[in-house]
Design a protein around this motif. Structure first.
Motif, PDB file in Angstrom:
ATOM      1  N   TRP A 605       0.886  -0.959   0.006  1.00 38.96           N
ATOM      2  CA  TRP A 605       0.329   0.586  -0.265  1.00 38.96           C
ATOM      3  C   TRP A 605       0.341   1.113  -0.111  1.00 38.96           C
ATOM      4  O   TRP A 605       0.000   2.036  -0.124  1.00 38.96           O
ATOM      5  N   GLU A 788      -4.423   4.840  -0.679  1.00 37.73           N
ATOM      6  CA  GLU A 788      -5.918   4.856  -1.130  1.00 37.73           C
ATOM      7  C   GLU A 788      -6.035   4.817   0.218  1.00 37.73           C
ATOM      8  O   GLU A 788      -7.358   5.163   0.903  1.00 37.73           O
ATOM      9  N   ARG A 789      -5.170   4.296   1.356  1.00 42.21           N
ATOM     10  CA  ARG A 789      -6.202   4.098   3.062  1.00 42.21           C
ATOM     11  C   ARG A 789      -5.193   3.722   3.695  1.00 42.21           C
ATOM     12  O   ARG A 789      -4.086   4.473   3.412  1.00 42.21           O
ATOM     13  N   THR A 821     -12.492  -2.584   8.698  1.00 37.87           N
ATOM     14  CA  THR A 821     -12.374  -2.419   7.124  1.00 37.87           C
ATOM     15  C   THR A 821     -10.868  -2.305   6.462  1.00 37.87           C
ATOM     16  O   THR A 821     -10.764  -3.431   5.164  1.00 37.87           O
ATOM     17  N   LEU A 822      -9.808  -1.915   6.961  1.00 37.27           N
ATOM     18  CA  LEU A 822      -8.707  -2.190   6.877  1.00 37.27           C
ATOM     19  C   LEU A 822      -8.609  -3.944   5.820  1.00 37.27           C
ATOM     20  O   LEU A 822      -7.565  -4.160   5.729  1.00 37.27           O
ATOM     21  N   THR A 824     -10.253  -6.055   5.575  1.00 35.20           N
ATOM     22  CA  THR A 824     -10.712  -6.848   4.834  1.00 35.20           C
ATOM     23  C   THR A 824     -10.365  -6.161   3.075  1.00 35.20           C
ATOM     24  O   THR A 824     -10.120  -6.827   2.431  1.00 35.20           O
ATOM     25  N   GLU A 825     -10.153  -4.870   3.174  1.00 39.89           N
ATOM     26  CA  GLU A 825      -9.525  -4.103   2.462  1.00 39.89           C
ATOM     27  C   GLU A 825      -7.792  -5.528   1.770  1.00 39.89           C
ATOM     28  O   GLU A 825      -7.389  -5.157   0.864  1.00 39.89           O
ATOM     29  N   ASP A 827      -7.179  -8.203   2.253  1.00 33.26           N
ATOM     30  CA  ASP A 827      -7.353  -9.665   1.874  1.00 33.26           C
ATOM     31  C   ASP A 827      -7.743  -9.147   0.846  1.00 33.26           C
ATOM     32  O   ASP A 827      -8.140 -10.654  -0.242  1.00 33.26           O
ATOM     33  N   ALA A 828      -8.019  -8.454   0.707  1.00 36.18           N
ATOM     34  CA  ALA A 828      -9.206  -8.782  -1.525  1.00 36.18           C
ATOM     35  C   ALA A 828      -8.064  -8.666  -2.190  1.00 36.18           C
ATOM     36  O   ALA A 828      -6.654  -7.866  -2.015  1.00 36.18           O
TER      37      ALA A 828
END
Length: 828
Positions: A605, A788-789, A821-822, A824-825, A827-828
């Motif tokens: 990231w 982005e995050r 939330t993070l 989940t993202e 693992d995407a």
């Protein structure tokens, strides 16, 4: 009858007779010990009239290396009567004095010497102090404060007339602080009384040994450095969670690792479990007992705010081997030999290599034994710090201590002490003072200012008789006023802390003390955890909080000042190296291997910082625009850096910033629609005009006002109160604040105002480290990454700021939702 002086005192080259050395060797053999080479070298150096520093691992016999020089000198002489004071032994903590006294008495009694050993600290009873004023024991164990008090008496030259040796235990704990400077001044006086006095410092964890020795002995004075080359192995291990969170925040592991900690406690007979704060100690003590209530009589709590009697009881049981675990803070870091301890646990980051090794040395505290410490992280990134500490320890790189230079509040106090101690010539006193490292460069301007300050109160306070403490007549300084003398003796010392309130049960029984500001925000009926008990506040009267056992479980935990520990520069350098190696795909330490999933997300990231880069992450969210900057300079320096950067950026781009800090970096966030380039950030982090810009962006006057309270107390401008009538923190702050305003208005050149400003910069902001970080940033390439995050490195800073905000929503719930939330993202 008095004994004849042995020739060694005049020649300084006496060697022990065979009978004396035989008796010493027999004593060592009888205890199953061998005499180490460094101990023999220390004895020989002492008998040759030398001074110096003894540096050896914990538990290898430094105290015996210092004690047996004077004992061998005695055994070689003709004296048989009990001698007056020959050895003055200074300990940094009065809590260590009783154990030190017992440890020194043991060989003296075993050898059948007619020496007496006693201690003199703030805990010594009045009857003993009165007796000691007539004649001091052969060996006196004391603290810098009690030594300074002894020098305030007119007949102190008689008390110290036979002094041969001065031993400063745990010198590294005094070096770098005002208590060390106070001791330097006391030593200078003793050397003027006894020119042949030999001074020896003891230390186990110190890097700059030559500097430490030279500060102790004074400028230009020769000294020996005796090091113990005994190899001592320290095993540094870590307890790693079964599942590693990829988005951690400070303390989120909390006591969740109590189950594996319990397993670790089972395999050892006795464990010291160290925490970094007293609050953390209270929580872990309760968590262990909640998990194992059957251990109620086997688990104890020990920290500096508990009543001395309670701590003594814990130490006695620990020494007897009847405790499975003691949860402690730095109150058990030093000096006390608890040989039954066979394991040390460290909760949270050690923050420094020397600190970790000092604590590890509490286990296997005997020559040749292996020290083992198991580190328990409270934050995923603390695994990096544990790996970094191990690397630095194995390389022998530990932190040094830098001495203080010329604090004028300490000097003013000492001038009054010396004037009180029978009077003194101003010229002779200056010569004595400039024989110390701290004041070797003292100029005429500073000296004349100090004399004017103690005699007339300086330019602004001359109209007030209470500030005319010293009388000067034809260059002779004295204190003729008995009331001033009494108040000064009650105020001697440099230890400053928030006013403490006693905690007592309503029906009697003292538990200890907590800081006034904690109790001030409680109301009767509130429940808090202290001394391992749940307590309900009943009432507050004067400076005592009366409590009773609580029936409700919901509670608060006192927060004490001094809990803002920052990682050391040595540790920070190793952390950067480990992260740079991870960037290159190298994960050698088991802790770094455990962190691979977290670090992989960080790289995907954003980036991992390279050694020649300053990483800056930019994130946009509903809160606004965030910049996360990672200088790795420690949280204190980052507090100054964040305020400085925000202020400088706002000058070019008008905006309002909020910020948060941790040991790795800081966050700036604004709702203003501004875009920063690498060049903007480089300008914001320039070392140019640093001090002036810090003054403007930090409200340095208000910070200095708070620092001035302690300076005013040490310098004698405010009085803390008579025994049983101590003033509250609020009263002291009000008094010192009023004096601060008067001086700033009518005596702007007052040197204590300048000292307050310098102390804020050095202590509150670590300005030297801050400047070094800015100079490093100027030489580095700024790597600005638009993310982005929130990244794993940014997330702890965001969570820190959210925790500090007042919100009707639980901050833990908000942080937990963001983690979900993070994850989940990721693992995407």
């Amino acid at each position: 009858m008095p004994c004849a002086e042995p020739a060694a005192e005049q020649t300084g080259h006496d060697q022990p007779g065979p009978a004396g050395l035989d008796r010493v060797e027999a004593w060592f053999t009888g205890r199953g010990w061998s005499i180490f080479d460094f101990q023999r070298r220390a004895w020989q150096a002492y008998l040759a009239g030398e001074s110096g520093l003894i540096h050896a691992p914990t538990g290898t016999g430094k105290s015996l290396a210092a004690l047996f020089g004077p004992l061998l000198e005695w055994l070689a002489g003709p004296c048989t009567a009990t001698p007056p004071l020959r050895v003055l032994w200074v300990t940094p903590l009065r809590a260590l004095a009783a154990d030190t006294e017992a440890n020194l008495r043991q060989p003296i009694d075993d050898l059948g010497l007619p020496w007496t050993v006693e201690r003199r600290t703030g805990d010594t009873g009045s009857a003993v102090r009165v007796r000691q004023r007539k004649r001091l024991p052969s060996v006196l164990v004391t603290t810098p404060e009690s030594l300074s008090l002894l020098l305030s008496y007119a007949d102190h030259d008689r008390l110290f007339a036979d002094l041969r040796a001065m031993v400063v235990d745990e010198w590294h704990e005094l070096l770098g602080g005002k208590r060390g400077v106070q001791l330097e001044l006391c030593l200078a006086r003793l050397r003027s009384l006894r020119p042949t006095l030999r001074t020896w410092g003891l230390s186990a964890t110190l890097a700059n040994l030559e500097r430490a020795r030279d500060v102790l002995l004074g400028p230009g004075q020769p000294g020996r450095l005796v090091t113990g080359a005994i190899p001592e192995r320290t095993d540094i291990e870590s307890l790693r969670p079964a599942e590693m969170a990829r988005f951690p925040w400070a303390g989120h592991l909390g006591t969740s690792l109590v189950a594996p900690v319990i397993e670790a406690l089972k395999v050892a007979d006795t464990t010291l479990l160290f925490t970094n704060t007293r609050s953390q100690a209270e929580l872990w003590h309760q968590a262990i007992l909640r998990a194992r209530p059957d251990w109620l009589e086997q688990v104890a709590l020990h920290h500096g705010s508990l009543d001395r009697g309670l701590r003594d009881e814990v130490e006695t049981r620990l020494r007897a081997g009847s405790l499975r675990c003691v949860v402690a803070t730095s109150s058990l870091d030093l000096g006390v030999d608890f040989s039954p301890v066979d394991q040390v646990l460290q909760i949270g980051s050690p923050k420094g290599v020397a600190r970790l090794l000092q604590r590890a040395g509490r286990a296997g505290h005997q020559p040749g034994a292996t020290s083992r410490v198991l580190c328990v992280p409270t934050h995923a990134f603390e695994l990096v710090e544990i790996a970094a500490a191990r690397r630095m320890a194995e390389a022998g790189r530990i932190e040094g201590r830098e001495p203080l230079i010329a604090p004028l509040d300490v000097l003013a106090q000492h001038v009054v002490t010396r004037a009180l101690g029978g009077g003194v010539s101003a010229a002779a006193l200056k010569a004595e003072i400039t024989a110390t490292h701290a004041y070797a460069g003292l100029g005429d301007h500073e000296w004349d200012w100090v004399l004017a300050f103690v005699t007339r109160g300086g330019r602004a306070l001359g109209a007030y008789p209470q500030y005319h403490r010293v009388q000067e007549e034809q260059g002779w300084l004295s204190v003729p006023d008995r009331h001033i003398a009494a108040r000064h003796r009650m105020s001697v010392g440099t230890i400053s802390s928030d006013a403490a309130m006693q905690v007592r049960f309503q029906r009697g029984g003292r538990l200890g003390h907590v800081e006034e500001r904690f109790i001030a925000r409680l109301k009767p009926g509130d429940v808090f955890l202290f001394g391992g008990r749940l307590l309900e506040l009943v009432r507050v009267r004067e400076l005592t909080a009366y409590v009773r056992a609580a029936r409700r479980s919901k509670r608060d935990v006192p927060r004490w000042a001094g809990g803002r520990l920052a990682i050391s520069g040595t540790l920070a350098d190793a952390i950067r190296d480990l992260l740079d190696e991870a960037r290159q795909g190298r994960f050698e330490a088991p802790e770094m291997q455990a962190l691979q999933p977290l670090l992989a997300v960080q790289q995907r990231w954003s980036a991992l910082p390279a050694a020649d880069e300053l990483l800056v992450e930019h994130v946009t969210s509903r809160e606004g625009r965030h910049w996360f900057v990672y200088p790795f300079a420690g949280r204190l320096a980052h507090e100054g850096l964040s305020a400085l950067a925000a202020w400088r950026i706002a000058r070019a781009h008008p905006a309002s910033f909020r910020f948060s800090v941790n040991d790795y970096g800081f966050e700036l966030v604004t709702r203003s629609a501004i875009n920063l380039t690498a060049a903007d950030l480089q300008a914001a982090l320039s070392p140019s005009n640093l001090l002036d810009d810090l003054d403007q962006c930090l409200n340095a006057a208000e910070l200095s006002r708070r620092a001035f309270r302690d300076i005013a107390r040490v310098a004698g401008l405010v009085f803390s109160g008579y025994p049983g009538q101590h003033k509250s923190t609020r009263q002291l702050q009000a008094s010192s604040g009023l004096i601060f305003d008067v001086l700033r208005e009518y005596d702007a050149d007052n040197l204590l105002l300048d000292q307050a400003r310098r102390e804020v910069m050095a202590r509150e902001l670590e300005v030297t480290r801050l400047r070094g970080s800015l100079e490093a940033a100027a030489a580095q390439r700024i790597r600005l990454v638009r993310c982005e995050r929130l990244t794993p490195m940014a997330f702890p800073l965001w969570a820190e700021r959210v925790a500090s905000q007042v919100s009707t929503e639980s901050w833990r719930d908000r942080v937990a939702r963001m983690v979900e939330t993070l994850e989940t993202e990721a693992d995407a």
